[in-house]
Design an enzyme around this catalytic site. Structure first.
Site, mmCIF file in Angstrom:
data_model
loop_
_atom_site.group_PDB
_atom_site.id
_atom_site.type_symbol
_atom_site.label_atom_id
_atom_site.label_comp_id
_atom_site.label_asym_id
_atom_site.label_seq_id
_atom_site.Cartn_x
_atom_site.Cartn_y
_atom_site.Cartn_z
ATOM 1 C CE LYS A 98 -5.510 -33.586 52.607
ATOM 2 N NZ LYS A 98 -4.181 -33.428 51.934
ATOM 3 N NE ARG A 143 0.336 -39.972 50.990
ATOM 4 C CZ ARG A 143 -0.636 -39.345 50.349
ATOM 5 N NH1 ARG A 143 -1.873 -39.761 50.502
ATOM 6 N NH2 ARG A 143 -0.379 -38.323 49.562
ATOM 7 N NE ARG A 193 -13.043 -32.176 40.103
ATOM 8 C CZ ARG A 193 -12.006 -32.284 40.914
ATOM 9 N NH1 ARG A 193 -11.606 -31.244 41.616
ATOM 10 N NH2 ARG A 193 -11.363 -33.435 41.033
ATOM 11 N NE ARG A 196 -9.413 -33.954 36.847
ATOM 12 C CZ ARG A 196 -8.771 -33.319 37.817
ATOM 13 N NH1 ARG A 196 -7.732 -32.556 37.529
ATOM 14 N NH2 ARG A 196 -9.149 -33.443 39.078
ATOM 15 N NE ARG A 240 -8.531 -40.143 44.330
ATOM 16 C CZ ARG A 240 -8.516 -38.860 43.977
ATOM 17 N NH1 ARG A 240 -9.323 -38.428 43.015
ATOM 18 N NH2 ARG A 240 -7.715 -38.011 44.596
#
Length: 212
Positions: free
Chosen positions: A13, A88, A123, A155, A166
């Site tokens: 996004k 949100r 990643r 991470r 999430r």
């Protein structure tokens, strides 16, 4: 053009927000940046936000909404804006309408959950700032940075379970906003999978249909 840009974590996004902002010359408004700006400027709402943050508390919806409302009234937004990260929740969306947000369209960058999990959990990053992906952009030697030779790491927020949590939070709290704007005929869903330039082309095509 007044837009809301939606998309789950890892859907790309942010990249599309930059592309839209450049094409239409309108600012991208993120909640975090707007809060920090209001605090730095010492506005009434900014000082209220700071009082909560100094105590380690979440800034209440009423204060966040007030800060967004103040910024939308500035000259920076006179030709339009992109809201990124706000609203949100459904109450925030309803409050935005109540304050006269006049949203033209809500663009949702849609990517399947399993694709996002693979994209983010794959990643690998280095302390020097280099970034890789085990599948799409692997280093020459597994888990070793091409640039400095240091060990790569994952991470904490890229851990597969963290990503899944999430995404679930996004579905629970944010997706009802899409249903809210869909009922108003303002929701535009864009396929967020594939090359960045292809996604951008789809986004621009959707926005051009609004202008027409």
């Amino acid at each position: 053009m007044n837009l809301i840009l939606m998309g789950a974590p890892g859907a790309g996004k942010g990249t599309q927000a930059v592309k839209i902002s450049e094409k239409f010359n309108i600012p991208t408004i993120s909640t975090g940046d707007t809060l920090r700006r209001a605090i730095a400027d010492g506005t009434e709402m900014g000082l209220k936000a700071k009082s909560y943050m100094d105590e380690g508390k979440l800034v209440p919806d009423a204060v966040v909404i007030g800060i967004i409302k103040d910024y939308l009234a500035t000259d920076a937004c006179k030709n339009g804006f992109i809201l990124d990260g706000f609203p949100r929740s459904l109450p925030q969306a309803e409050a935005l309408d109540a304050m006269g947000g006049n949203i033209d369209a809500v663009v949702s960058i849609d990517v399947a959950d399993d694709v996002i999990v693979e994209r983010m959990s794959g990643r690998r990053v280095c302390a020097c700032g280099a970034s890789y992906h085990v599948r799409h952009n692997p280093p020459a030697v597994a888990d070793v940075c091409d640039k400095c030779g240091s060990a790569l790491y994952t991470r904490a927020d890229d851990n597969a379970e963290t990503v899944k949590n999430r995404l679930q939070t996004y579905h629970d709290l944010t997706e009802p906003i899409a249903e809210y704007y869909n009922a108003k005929g303002k929701l535009i869903r864009v396929d967020g999978q594939g090359a960045v330039e292809d996604i951008t082309a789809r986004v621009f095509a959707a926005l051009e249909s609004i202008e027409a």
